[in-house]
Design an enzyme around this catalytic site. Structure first.
Site, PDB file in Angstrom:
ATOM      1  CG  ASP A 254      -1.891   1.169   1.206  1.00  0.00           C
ATOM      2  OD1 ASP A 254      -2.939   1.019   0.563  1.00  0.00           O
ATOM      3  OD2 ASP A 254      -1.604   2.210   1.823  1.00  0.00           O
ATOM      4  CG  ASN A 262      -4.213  11.490  -5.657  1.00  0.00           C
ATOM      5  OD1 ASN A 262      -3.454  11.563  -6.609  1.00  0.00           O
ATOM      6  ND2 ASN A 262      -4.898  10.397  -5.374  1.00  0.00           N
ATOM      7  CG  HIS A 267      -6.693  13.307  -8.768  1.00  0.00           C
ATOM      8  ND1 HIS A 267      -6.929  12.214  -7.973  1.00  0.00           N
ATOM      9  CD2 HIS A 267      -7.451  14.316  -8.251  1.00  0.00           C
ATOM     10  CE1 HIS A 267      -7.790  12.524  -7.027  1.00  0.00           C
ATOM     11  NE2 HIS A 267      -8.132  13.802  -7.170  1.00  0.00           N
ATOM     12  CG  ASP A 271      -3.490   9.140 -12.467  1.00  0.00           C
ATOM     13  OD1 ASP A 271      -3.964   8.593 -11.447  1.00  0.00           O
ATOM     14  OD2 ASP A 271      -4.189   9.724 -13.319  1.00  0.00           O
ATOM     15  CD  GLU A 297      -4.614   4.127  -1.840  1.00  0.00           C
ATOM     16  OE1 GLU A 297      -4.917   4.490  -0.694  1.00  0.00           O
ATOM     17  OE2 GLU A 297      -5.401   4.223  -2.805  1.00  0.00           O
TER      18      GLU A 297
END
Length: 402
Positions: A254, A262, A267, A271, A297
């Site tokens: 994780d 973010n 974002h 990404d 994630e």
């Protein structure tokens, strides 16, 4: 005996090849990420053009018609190779482009100026065709550990079969047998068109099968296996491990404080962090291991022939590599780290299913988060209810969980 009309089969081959090429190009216009469809679509158009030239010439293979037509076919073979590289997101380098352009020119000039003998032309054509088709099969046969293998191996075998036919033809030409392509009757030419159409259709269906297989089994953002494909592969790997008595391990990973990344950087940067992690994970995988995006994630790695010791070493290596490679992404100091939960099935042990291992790794992952994140935690042995002793790994503390 079945007979074929030359003009009819030639016209049908031109129409079908043109239609298939147009459909592939339309498919690319709809799915812009699959540039391989461009190469395969243009390949069909070159094949259609080659057959159209021969059909217009009524099958008369003059000194200029055959080299020109075959040059188009060789261009199609070269573009097929480029398409296979594009399918794997491999770059089409300048030397490859130069080779694609030079192939038809070299063949035509060699045939017109230096190879008046039909048999010599067949040898040259077949040799060049074998190189491009064999190269295409070779590219597909090297399956990345994170990619679906079934569809691409079928296409690789199909290409290898096409290449084998060309090798047999090459051997026959070198041995002095009458070449296929010299002084052919219209019916022989029709059968040749029919065989070529069969291989073209087969290759088109194979290419589309590969694209659809990847779209159904891969995560679009990271290009790793999606959850469904990952669980199917993990279940198969576990069954194999249980049958052979070999160890297997599951890592749940994780990205720490990903929402904060973010919120702070947007974002788009988030990404890019996910993509960067995917690249790190792919580099650390061994042959036979699996990796996929489990959700959001969260990522999952399944390690073949890896007990707890090996799994924890690899998890720690992954944790450190993420710290090093994801300090900065797109010019932003994201300082990304990961928490990793590890569940291992040792050699000779049994477990009910892959879900049990993932659950154990998930519990270990939550322990890693509760313990401060940026650490590796080893779950308790799956065959005992007692919690295991903490695993010491590098700078990160590790805590056993049930």
């Amino acid at each position: 005996m079945v007979t074929l009309d030359f003009q009819t089969i030639g016209f049908a081959a031109v129409v079908l090849a043109t239609l298939m090429g147009a459909l592939l190009l339309l498919a690319w216009a709809y799915v812009r990420s699959e540039t391989c469809l461009i190469f395969w679509g243009v390949t069909d158009l070159f094949c259609a053009g080659s057959v159209a030239v021969l059909t217009a010439a009524n099958g008369r293979l003059g000194p200029n018609v055959a080299p020109f037509s075959n040059g188009w076919l060789l261009t199609g073979a070269a573009l097929t190779y480029c398409g296979m590289r594009a399918f794997d997101r491999r770059p089409i380098t300048l030397p490859i482009w130069l080779a694609v352009i030079a192939t038809p020119l070299f063949y035509y000039i060699a045939c017109v100026l230096f190879l008046p003998n039909v048999n010599d032309r067949v040898v040259l054509y077949t040799f060049i065709c074998c190189c491009w088709l064999g190269g295409s099969a070779y590219v597909l046969a090297h399956v990345p550990s994170y990619a679906p293998a079934f569809s691409r191996m079928l296409v690789a075998l199909f290409l290898a079969g096409m290449c084998t036919i060309q090798v047999v033809r090459l051997a026959g030409s070198l041995a002095g047998f009458r070449p296929l392509g010299g002084d052919m009757t219209s019916e022989q030419m029709a059968w040749t068109f029919a065989a070529g159409l069969f291989f073209t259709v087969g290759l088109n269906f194979g290419g589309m099968f590969m694209v659809l297989d990847r779209m159904a089994s891969c995560d679009e953002l990271t290009e790793l296996s999606n959850r469904r494909s990952l669980l199917m592969g993990a279940s198969a790997l576990l069954r194999s491990a249980l049958a052979s008595g070999r160890p297997v391990s599951v890592l749940l990973v994780d990205l720490d404080h990903f929402k904060s990344i973010n919120d702070r950087f947007g974002h788009r940067t988030g990404d890019q962090v996910l993509r960067a992690f995917a690249q790190v994970a792919r580099k650390l995988l061994r042959r036979g291991d699996l990796v996929g995006r489990y959700g959001g994630e969260e990522f999952c790695l399944v390690l073949k022939d890896a007990g707890s010791d090996v799994a924890c070493v690899m998890a720690e290596r992954l944790r450190r590599q993420v710290m090093d490679d994801l300090r900065e992404v797109e010019g932003h100091a994201v300082e990304a780290t990961v928490a990793i939960g590890v569940a291992s099935l040792e050699a000779g042990q049994r477990v009910a299913g892959i879900d049990r291992m993932i659950d154990a790794a998930d519990h270990a992952l939550y322990a890693a988060k509760d313990g401060g994140r940026n650490r590796v935690v080893l779950a308790a042995p799956l065959v005992t209810p007692q919690p295991a002793a903490p695993h010491a790994g590098g700078a990160a503390a590790s805590t056993g969980v049930a």
